[in-house]
Scaffold this motif. Sequence first.
Motif: not given
Length: 129
Positions: A64-68, A70-81, A83-89
């Motif tokens: 399984p792919w942990g999503q933490l 990606l959430r941290l990268r989003l919080a730092r302002g990184e652009e996540i494409p 559907p991955w950005a929504t799925l990680c949230l």
Amino acid sequence: MDVVARHLATIDRLRTRDLPAGGAGHHTVELDSGHGPRPAADDLYALREAMAQRLGARWGEAPPWGQLTLRLRLARGEEIPEPWATLCLRTDELDVWQAGTVWLAVGVADRDEADAIRLLATVTRTAPP
């Protein structure tokens, strides 16, 4: 038809749908939802695991792919494409496979306690970041 077979048939139909050419075309569907107290989450996690075993037999076992991260990268302002950005949230982890030209992800969306728990499936041409 058992519930796992029914959901796998839905995923197979989802994989055959047209995805928009170029860009981050994707389709996400709710396969099942838990209506009620928290124990329903255990049922959906068990269903996800059963599906992961069958899908792993098709396309190879994958952890399984942990999503933490990606959430941290989003919080730092990184652009996540998408559907991955929504799925990680929405999910804490996903089961992910590459099936031909598309990526398939299955996960339990249970991060919003105000919302029903949902078993989701997504297909996309966009590789996970």
